[in-house]
Scaffold this motif. Sequence first.
Motif, PDB file in Angstrom:
ATOM      1  N   THR A 214     -14.974  -2.532  -1.552  1.00 40.80           N
ATOM      2  CA  THR A 214     -15.030  -2.403  -3.078  1.00 40.80           C
ATOM      3  C   THR A 214     -16.196  -2.935  -3.771  1.00 40.80           C
ATOM      4  O   THR A 214     -17.077  -2.345  -4.559  1.00 40.80           O
ATOM      5  N   LYS A 215     -16.872  -4.060  -3.083  1.00 40.79           N
ATOM      6  CA  LYS A 215     -17.997  -4.616  -3.528  1.00 40.79           C
ATOM      7  C   LYS A 215     -19.159  -3.588  -3.393  1.00 40.79           C
ATOM      8  O   LYS A 215     -20.147  -3.769  -4.044  1.00 40.79           O
ATOM      9  N   ALA A 216     -18.980  -3.055  -2.217  1.00 41.40           N
ATOM     10  CA  ALA A 216     -20.049  -1.984  -1.722  1.00 41.40           C
ATOM     11  C   ALA A 216     -19.788  -0.972  -2.447  1.00 41.40           C
ATOM     12  O   ALA A 216     -20.891   0.363  -2.508  1.00 41.40           O
ATOM     13  N   GLY A 217     -19.058  -0.584  -3.568  1.00 43.39           N
ATOM     14  CA  GLY A 217     -18.797   0.539  -4.322  1.00 43.39           C
ATOM     15  C   GLY A 217     -17.974   1.530  -4.047  1.00 43.39           C
ATOM     16  O   GLY A 217     -18.027   2.608  -4.403  1.00 43.39           O
ATOM     17  N   PHE A 218     -17.350   1.628  -2.744  1.00 44.24           N
ATOM     18  CA  PHE A 218     -16.171   2.557  -2.440  1.00 44.24           C
ATOM     19  C   PHE A 218     -14.900   2.348  -2.935  1.00 44.24           C
ATOM     20  O   PHE A 218     -14.456   1.308  -3.059  1.00 44.24           O
ATOM     21  N   SER A 219     -14.316   3.337  -3.254  1.00 42.81           N
ATOM     22  CA  SER A 219     -12.904   3.328  -3.961  1.00 42.81           C
ATOM     23  C   SER A 219     -11.829   3.328  -3.002  1.00 42.81           C
ATOM     24  O   SER A 219     -12.132   3.826  -1.786  1.00 42.81           O
ATOM     25  N   LEU A 220     -10.679   2.745  -3.094  1.00 46.95           N
ATOM     26  CA  LEU A 220      -9.475   2.785  -2.038  1.00 46.95           C
ATOM     27  C   LEU A 220      -8.621   3.866  -2.538  1.00 46.95           C
ATOM     28  O   LEU A 220      -8.014   3.958  -3.734  1.00 46.95           O
ATOM     29  N   GLY A 221      -8.224   4.914  -1.688  1.00 42.18           N
ATOM     30  CA  GLY A 221      -7.299   5.932  -2.114  1.00 42.18           C
ATOM     31  C   GLY A 221      -5.879   5.624  -1.362  1.00 42.18           C
ATOM     32  O   GLY A 221      -5.677   5.140  -0.412  1.00 42.18           O
ATOM     33  N   TYR A 222      -4.802   6.286  -1.562  1.00 43.56           N
ATOM     34  CA  TYR A 222      -3.773   6.315  -1.213  1.00 43.56           C
ATOM     35  C   TYR A 222      -3.070   7.885  -1.157  1.00 43.56           C
ATOM     36  O   TYR A 222      -3.136   8.592  -1.885  1.00 43.56           O
ATOM     37  N   SER A 223      -2.413   8.183   0.172  1.00 44.40           N
ATOM     38  CA  SER A 223      -1.941   9.262   0.218  1.00 44.40           C
ATOM     39  C   SER A 223      -0.517   9.071   0.688  1.00 44.40           C
ATOM     40  O   SER A 223      -0.223   8.667   2.008  1.00 44.40           O
ATOM     41  N   PRO A 224       0.478   9.436  -0.087  1.00 46.43           N
ATOM     42  CA  PRO A 224       2.019   9.399   0.509  1.00 46.43           C
ATOM     43  C   PRO A 224       2.379  10.330   1.580  1.00 46.43           C
ATOM     44  O   PRO A 224       3.344  10.020   2.306  1.00 46.43           O
ATOM     45  N   GLU A 225       1.626  11.509   1.723  1.00 50.39           N
ATOM     46  CA  GLU A 225       1.617  12.202   2.761  1.00 50.39           C
ATOM     47  C   GLU A 225       1.454  11.904   4.005  1.00 50.39           C
ATOM     48  O   GLU A 225       1.611  12.403   5.170  1.00 50.39           O
ATOM     49  N   MET A 226       0.192  10.897   3.888  1.00 50.18           N
ATOM     50  CA  MET A 226      -0.270  10.310   5.173  1.00 50.18           C
ATOM     51  C   MET A 226       0.713   9.323   5.716  1.00 50.18           C
ATOM     52  O   MET A 226       0.511   8.324   5.857  1.00 50.18           O
ATOM     53  N   GLY A 227       1.913   9.597   6.098  1.00 51.81           N
ATOM     54  CA  GLY A 227       3.427   8.668   6.096  1.00 51.81           C
ATOM     55  C   GLY A 227       3.287   8.380   7.839  1.00 51.81           C
ATOM     56  O   GLY A 227       3.001   9.254   8.840  1.00 51.81           O
ATOM     57  N   VAL A 228       3.969   7.163   7.801  1.00 50.75           N
ATOM     58  CA  VAL A 228       4.262   6.594   9.372  1.00 50.75           C
ATOM     59  C   VAL A 228       5.520   6.017   9.222  1.00 50.75           C
ATOM     60  O   VAL A 228       5.973   5.369   8.054  1.00 50.75           O
ATOM     61  N   HIS A 229       5.998   5.977  10.181  1.00 51.08           N
ATOM     62  CA  HIS A 229       7.495   4.985  10.309  1.00 51.08           C
ATOM     63  C   HIS A 229       7.082   3.791  11.126  1.00 51.08           C
ATOM     64  O   HIS A 229       6.160   3.679  11.817  1.00 51.08           O
ATOM     65  N   HIS A 230       7.595   2.698  10.322  1.00 57.96           N
ATOM     66  CA  HIS A 230       7.372   1.390  11.133  1.00 57.96           C
ATOM     67  C   HIS A 230       8.835   0.447  11.055  1.00 57.96           C
ATOM     68  O   HIS A 230       9.096   0.406   9.744  1.00 57.96           O
ATOM     69  N   PRO A 231       9.057  -0.243  12.042  1.00 56.06           N
ATOM     70  CA  PRO A 231      10.223  -0.923  12.243  1.00 56.06           C
ATOM     71  C   PRO A 231      10.157  -2.239  11.253  1.00 56.06           C
ATOM     72  O   PRO A 231       9.154  -2.706  11.174  1.00 56.06           O
ATOM     73  N   MET A 232      11.372  -2.486  10.759  1.00 59.55           N
ATOM     74  CA  MET A 232      11.433  -3.657   9.901  1.00 59.55           C
ATOM     75  C   MET A 232      11.388  -4.942  10.626  1.00 59.55           C
ATOM     76  O   MET A 232      11.776  -4.763  11.889  1.00 59.55           O
ATOM     77  N   SER A 233      11.079  -5.960   9.981  1.00 60.57           N
ATOM     78  CA  SER A 233      11.114  -7.375  10.585  1.00 60.57           C
ATOM     79  C   SER A 233      12.652  -7.843  10.632  1.00 60.57           C
ATOM     80  O   SER A 233      13.581  -7.226   9.868  1.00 60.57           O
ATOM     81  N   ARG A 234      13.273  -8.256  11.639  1.00 60.70           N
ATOM     82  CA  ARG A 234      14.625  -8.322  12.021  1.00 60.70           C
ATOM     83  C   ARG A 234      15.283  -9.779  11.346  1.00 60.70           C
ATOM     84  O   ARG A 234      16.315  -9.905  11.475  1.00 60.70           O
ATOM     85  N   SER A 235      14.358 -10.651  10.829  1.00 61.96           N
ATOM     86  CA  SER A 235      15.061 -11.891  10.089  1.00 61.96           C
ATOM     87  C   SER A 235      13.949 -12.309   9.413  1.00 61.96           C
ATOM     88  O   SER A 235      12.917 -11.836   9.123  1.00 61.96           O
ATOM     89  N   ILE A 236      14.530 -13.307   8.499  1.00 63.34           N
ATOM     90  CA  ILE A 236      13.748 -14.139   7.617  1.00 63.34           C
ATOM     91  C   ILE A 236      12.647 -14.927   8.475  1.00 63.34           C
ATOM     92  O   ILE A 236      11.451 -15.050   7.880  1.00 63.34           O
ATOM     93  N   GLU A 237      12.759 -15.371   9.603  1.00 59.44           N
ATOM     94  CA  GLU A 237      11.822 -15.936  10.383  1.00 59.44           C
ATOM     95  C   GLU A 237      10.701 -15.044  10.702  1.00 59.44           C
ATOM     96  O   GLU A 237       9.572 -15.235  10.710  1.00 59.44           O
ATOM     97  N   GLN A 238      10.847 -13.902  11.228  1.00 62.61           N
ATOM     98  CA  GLN A 238       9.823 -12.652  11.284  1.00 62.61           C
ATOM     99  C   GLN A 238       9.039 -12.523  10.093  1.00 62.61           C
ATOM    100  O   GLN A 238       7.708 -12.461  10.342  1.00 62.61           O
ATOM    101  N   LEU A 239       9.714 -12.378   8.974  1.00 62.24           N
ATOM    102  CA  LEU A 239       8.811 -12.060   7.801  1.00 62.24           C
ATOM    103  C   LEU A 239       7.981 -13.371   7.229  1.00 62.24           C
ATOM    104  O   LEU A 239       6.803 -13.179   6.997  1.00 62.24           O
ATOM    105  N   HIS A 240       8.537 -14.541   7.513  1.00 67.15           N
ATOM    106  CA  HIS A 240       7.818 -15.528   7.233  1.00 67.15           C
ATOM    107  C   HIS A 240       6.710 -16.067   8.233  1.00 67.15           C
ATOM    108  O   HIS A 240       5.506 -16.593   7.733  1.00 67.15           O
ATOM    109  N   PHE A 241       6.856 -15.440   9.593  1.00 66.37           N
ATOM    110  CA  PHE A 241       5.806 -15.673  10.355  1.00 66.37           C
ATOM    111  C   PHE A 241       4.271 -15.271  10.056  1.00 66.37           C
ATOM    112  O   PHE A 241       3.501 -15.773  10.202  1.00 66.37           O
ATOM    113  N   ARG A 242       4.567 -13.998   9.532  1.00 63.38           N
ATOM    114  CA  ARG A 242       3.414 -13.295   8.750  1.00 63.38           C
ATOM    115  C   ARG A 242       2.649 -14.293   7.697  1.00 63.38           C
ATOM    116  O   ARG A 242       1.576 -14.413   7.646  1.00 63.38           O
TER     117      ARG A 242
END
Length: 337
Positions: A214-242
């Motif tokens: 962004t500092k270099a002047g490039f904009s960040l775009g978002y595509s809802p159709e460029m979709g992927v599936h990702h598994p959820m964290s299984r516990s509060i510990e996994q969430l907190h680890f990141r």
Amino acid sequence: MDSRPDTNQADSRITHKPKACDRGLVTSTTAPPHAKFSLITPFLGPPTALREFLRKLIACELHPGEIIVVDNGEEHVLGPVAREFDRVRIIHEPEPGPGPARNAGAAVANFDVIAFLDQDCSPMPGWARAVSDAFQDESVSIVAGQVHSYISDNFSDASVVAYQKVFAHRNDLNIRNGFVGTGNLAVRKHVFDKVGGFSGINRSEERDWSSRATKAGFSLGYSPEMGVHHPMSRSIEQLHFRVRREYALEYLTRVEDYGERISLFREAVNVLWELAGELHDIAQTDRVPSVRERILAAVCCARLAGRKILTIAGVVLSGSASDVISEWRVRTVSRGK
């Protein structure tokens, strides 16, 4: 190609109509139409896991023009898998971390658009076409895709599930905060070269790279159709680890760049402010329609906020940021295998 920054602000919501998907396995004996972009995937794990990832990736009627798998492990056993699929090659990057692995792949990419996809993401049928269609607009330079979290195993903590339904891997929300996730991201190659590569494991590569872009002047775009599936964290510990890693990285950044330590204590106050904002988002969201799930998501928010405050205090007082980073790497390698 012109390497000047894209000063035109592209619409952050890029759309297309997804096409039908042919779910047959595509091997070197059949060659379906392919999009003119390079896909780069950092990989840690056995050949069987890579084979499954590639089957999911190229099971649609359109897939990347080339697929570069960057072996970030130490055993060099992935090569034979590449021979089973069209336009797949394996390279090796000895420096640990997904950032250096992505950089190694980008350095040898042959197309003008490069896409990054994490190994634990499963592309949806229209993913490759969405990447291709997004960059038909010359003003588009960087596009993050949608990540749909799903339950991959039995969960005993319903609050963790409810929380992730609202907040997990939300690139639409991330962009509002000035950064994009790197697990499902596409960028023009000349833009990537201009911004520079991703940082190593001692930095938060997503925020660092997005800030430079962004500092270099490039904009960040978002595509809802460029979709992927990702598994959820299984516990509060996994969430907190990141979360622990993110605060450890913030500590290292401030100490190394600014010589600051005490300022991180202010982050503890900010956590409470963020909690208030998250509770407001839960009240307004349509991602968890039932009152019960909203309450559960709020409970998880409060639990995470408490852990964040304790993490900040612990990292600053003990100076154990490097230990946290090392733990993250060890556990990531272990999970990959």
